[in-house]
Structures are given as C-alpha cells and as structure tokens.
Design a protein around this motif. Structure first.
Motif, PDB file in Angstrom:
ATOM      1  N   LYS A 148       0.850  -6.651  -4.577  1.00 26.53           N
ATOM      2  CA  LYS A 148       1.635  -5.636  -3.880  1.00 26.53           C
ATOM      3  C   LYS A 148       2.644  -6.339  -2.970  1.00 26.53           C
ATOM      4  CE  LYS A 148      -1.516  -1.675  -3.868  1.00 26.53           C
ATOM      5  NZ  LYS A 148      -0.553  -0.708  -4.437  1.00 26.53           N
ATOM      6  N   PRO A 149       3.946  -6.153  -3.206  1.00 24.57           N
ATOM      7  CA  PRO A 149       4.951  -6.775  -2.331  1.00 24.57           C
ATOM      8  C   PRO A 149       4.899  -6.259  -0.900  1.00 24.57           C
ATOM      9  CG  PRO A 149       5.922  -6.080  -4.416  1.00 24.57           C
ATOM     10  CD  PRO A 149       4.550  -5.494  -4.364  1.00 24.57           C
ATOM     11  N   LYS A 150       4.420  -5.022  -0.714  1.00 26.73           N
ATOM     12  CA  LYS A 150       4.300  -4.396   0.607  1.00 26.73           C
ATOM     13  C   LYS A 150       5.650  -4.317   1.317  1.00 26.73           C
ATOM     14  CE  LYS A 150      -0.008  -3.161   0.754  1.00 26.73           C
ATOM     15  NZ  LYS A 150      -0.367  -1.733   0.933  1.00 26.73           N
ATOM     16  N   TRP A 151       5.659  -4.550   2.643  1.00 27.63           N
ATOM     17  CA  TRP A 151       6.866  -4.389   3.462  1.00 27.63           C
ATOM     18  C   TRP A 151       7.688  -5.680   3.389  1.00 27.63           C
ATOM     19  CZ3 TRP A 151       7.258  -0.408   7.675  1.00 27.63           C
ATOM     20  CH2 TRP A 151       6.305   0.610   7.519  1.00 27.63           C
ATOM     21  N   THR A 235      16.190  -6.219  -4.667  1.00 26.87           N
ATOM     22  CA  THR A 235      16.543  -4.794  -4.778  1.00 26.87           C
ATOM     23  C   THR A 235      15.497  -3.924  -4.106  1.00 26.87           C
ATOM     24  OG1 THR A 235      17.691  -5.225  -6.873  1.00 26.87           O
ATOM     25  CG2 THR A 235      17.091  -2.940  -6.389  1.00 26.87           C
ATOM     26  N   LEU A 236      14.240  -4.247  -4.318  1.00 27.81           N
ATOM     27  CA  LEU A 236      13.157  -3.505  -3.683  1.00 27.81           C
ATOM     28  C   LEU A 236      13.277  -3.568  -2.165  1.00 27.81           C
ATOM     29  CD1 LEU A 236      10.481  -1.932  -3.960  1.00 27.81           C
ATOM     30  CD2 LEU A 236       9.295  -4.147  -4.024  1.00 27.81           C
ATOM     31  N   ASP A 266       4.151   0.564  -1.208  1.00 22.50           N
ATOM     32  CA  ASP A 266       2.785   0.569  -1.709  1.00 22.50           C
ATOM     33  C   ASP A 266       2.728   0.406  -3.226  1.00 22.50           C
ATOM     34  OD1 ASP A 266       0.006   0.727  -1.145  1.00 22.50           O
ATOM     35  OD2 ASP A 266      -0.052   2.773  -1.902  1.00 22.50           O
ATOM     36  N   CYS A 267       3.832   0.034  -3.846  1.00 22.17           N
ATOM     37  CA  CYS A 267       3.845  -0.157  -5.294  1.00 22.17           C
ATOM     38  C   CYS A 267       3.250  -1.532  -5.638  1.00 22.17           C
ATOM     39  CB  CYS A 267       5.255  -0.024  -5.847  1.00 22.17           C
ATOM     40  SG  CYS A 267       6.387  -1.337  -5.331  1.00 22.17           S
ATOM     41  N   SER A 268       3.056  -1.767  -6.912  1.00 26.15           N
ATOM     42  CA  SER A 268       2.532  -3.046  -7.398  1.00 26.15           C
ATOM     43  C   SER A 268       3.590  -3.756  -8.226  1.00 26.15           C
ATOM     44  CB  SER A 268       1.279  -2.826  -8.254  1.00 26.15           C
ATOM     45  OG  SER A 268       0.250  -2.229  -7.500  1.00 26.15           O
ATOM     46  N   CYS A 269       3.524  -5.069  -8.217  1.00 25.72           N
ATOM     47  CA  CYS A 269       4.411  -5.877  -9.060  1.00 25.72           C
ATOM     48  C   CYS A 269       3.552  -6.583 -10.104  1.00 25.72           C
ATOM     49  CB  CYS A 269       5.165  -6.905  -8.216  1.00 25.72           C
ATOM     50  SG  CYS A 269       6.363  -7.893  -9.160  1.00 25.72           S
TER      51      CYS A 269
END
Length: 339
Positions: A148-151, A235-236, A266-269
C-alpha cells in the motif's frame, strides 16, 4: 474474450473456488471450471473472484464499480489499474460453496491460513461479485510484490514542524498502543518519490519490499529501475495532493475530492517482475517482458461512516506523533526523521 467496461458476466454453475486472500470487507477466490476449454468459461481466464463479507454495511459492488469506472479510470487509464468488472452470481448458486471453503480454511490444521480476527467471517448473500485481474505469477520465475503506497505526501493537517509523515506518525501511534517495544518492518511512503535521486531511499525500499531478491539479480535490477523511473506513483501522489488541500480536521461537509484522496490513500500497488529467462519471438530474437505495475482495491470510501474516525485519528497524531515527542519515543523509518 474482450469485455467492454460496464459489461456484466454471468458466472455459470459447477465452478470450484479456492481461497486466495481477504481484507476487512472482502474475500478473494480462485475459480476453476469442470471444462476449462468451454466457450462459456474463457472470459474468466486471468481473473479472480472478489466477494463482500457479510455484515460490513459497505457500498454495494455496483456502486463500487460505477465509482471505479467514472471516477478512477479517467484519472489513471486502464493500463495502470487492476482490471475489474461485475459478475452476476445468481445462476451459479456459488455463495454456499464459498462459505464452505471459508469454513474449511477456519478448520485447517495445524494452522488456518486466515488471519485470527477474520476467522468466522463469511460471504454475504449478494447478487453481484467482482472479477478482478489476477496479478499473481504468470510463470514460476516471476516475482510479485503487493504493498500500500499510503500517503505519498504529507497531511495538510500536520504541524509545520512535523518530524514524521502521516503514515509513519500513524505507525508510531500503532506501535505505542501495541506496547511491544519494537519497530515493525515497514517503509516510509515518502521514499517512493525520492528513490529517483536518493540512493538511501532506494536502499530502504528494496530492503522492505524485495528482501528475498539477490541484489545482483536481473529482477532486483528491474525493480530498482522501476522505482527510479515509474510515473504511476508520481501521478498517484499528485492526485492525492490536489484532492486534499486543507486536511482532515477542516472537513465538515461532503467533499468528493477529499473522498477521492482518501480512497487513493488506501489502494494497493501490485508489481509483477518477470524472471530472468527471456522469451524468443517469432524471429528467434529475445524479447524481454517488462515490469507490470497496477493499482487495485481503489474503493469508494463511505464519507459519513469514516469522517469521525479520520478526524479523531488526525487529532491523536497531532498530540506528539507527528513531532516525535511521544513517550516513550517510537522508532520509525520516516524519511523526515532521517533528515
């Protein structure tokens, strides 16, 4: 078989499910079919089945799919997203079978594969599931990473003199509450944007995300190169920042942009790195596969349900965890602390 965005497949009877994994609100299964060569099953090849857990009171899958199609895809394009689409479950009568699979996982000896706090959870009796692109290994030599890249940028609510980013402040709070006295192996999300020019950031990320890889291997080189050159995480980070200019503490009314920012935090990479072996094309020339990186689990957040929690958590972080003044002081891997 090409499926247009918004199309709904219909899951046939007779498929067998195998437990793959789960989160707080959803479970993922692998599907197999009695006759995998049948034309009716070709559209499911390369996909996993995601279904909601019972009793979670979240958005319905048609609502989540609509949000993904109309709010997420236009930002990132389809190449940077784990493909997903609705699937009608009513004909298949698969829900009882899925719950039997979960029961078997709960009773697995010597130890269930499910997390302790997830044991006992079951699938909801819903009409729609979701087919999600399978980002596991395509070949035995592939290496797959999920994180999760998080913030990726600092919280606008953080103090000006913060010594930790939002994610690492949250990690310090969690460690403090756990009272275990140790630092969990993790990484600072800010390093994901610095790895292009900061060798220490690159080193920290590789140690956290690919500790199993030989530093002299082709796969390690491919991952390091991706960290330095990818535009996906940039971009995220940009969209996260542009969607939340003022921070959690100043939110009173519904703000779709802030809702988007929290979904993207809260997405996943998912990253799939090909093995060292190269495939020959029709002319006999070696053609190397490339690193595949995509965002998944980009689900709409329930504003009314989550806002109170988000604000309370941010207030807690402002009570010393951003500045690193909590006692006893917790160790983190935050880039700001290293600086």
């Amino acid at each position: 078989m090409a499926i247009k965005m918004g199309a709904r497949s219909r899951l046939p009877r007779g498929c067998i499910a195998r437990f793959v994994g789960e989160g707080a609100a959803n479970v993922v299964f692998e599907l197999t079919f009695p006759d995998p060569s049948s034309q009716n099953t070709q559209e499911f090849r390369g996909y996993l089945l995601r279904v909601p857990k019972a009793g979670k009171n979240t958005y319905t899958y048609p609502e989540l799919q609509s949000y993904w199609e109309h709010d997420i895809v236009p930002i990132f394009g389809r190449d940077w997203l784990v493909e997903q689409r609705l699937v009608d479950l009513t004909v298949s009568d698969i829900i009882p079978h899925l719950n039997k699979v979960l029961t078997a996982e709960d009773e697995r000896k010597p130890k269930p594969k499910r997390r302790v706090d997830f044991i006992g959870g079951r699938v909801d009796n819903v009409k729609y599931g979701m087919l999600v692109e399978d980002m596991r290994k395509k070949s035995p030599t592939d290496f797959v990473i999920e994180f999760k890249p998080k913030w990726l940028t600092q919280s606008p609510s953080a103090p000006a003199d913060a010594k930790r980013c939002r994610t690492c402040a949250r990690e310090a709070l969690r460690q403090h509450k756990d009272n275990k006295g140790g630092m969990r192996r993790t990484f600072c999300p800010l390093d994901l944007l610095r790895s292009e020019y900061d060798p220490k950031a690159q080193e920290a990320l590789c140690a956290a995300l690919v500790p199993e890889l030989d530093p002299f291997s082709t796969q390690f080189h491919l991952f390091s190169e991706w960290l330095r050159t990818n535009q996906l995480l940039k971009t995220l980070a940009r969209v996260q920042q542009e969607s939340d200019r003022h921070g959690t503490l100043r939110k009173e009314n519904h703000d779709p942009n802030f809702e988007l920012a929290m979904a993207l935090r809260d997405c996943s990479c998912f990253i799939r790195i090909p093995g060292a072996a190269e495939c020959a094309n029709g002319n006999g020339v070696a053609a190397r596969r490339v690193v595949e990186a995509k965002l998944g689990d980009v689900d709409k957040k329930n504003w009314e349900k989550k806002l109170g929690y988000w604000r309370e958590l941010e207030e807690d972080l402002c009570q010393g965890y951003y500045r690193g003044t909590e006692k006893p002081r917790q160790r983190t891997k935050c880039q700001l602390e290293r600086s």
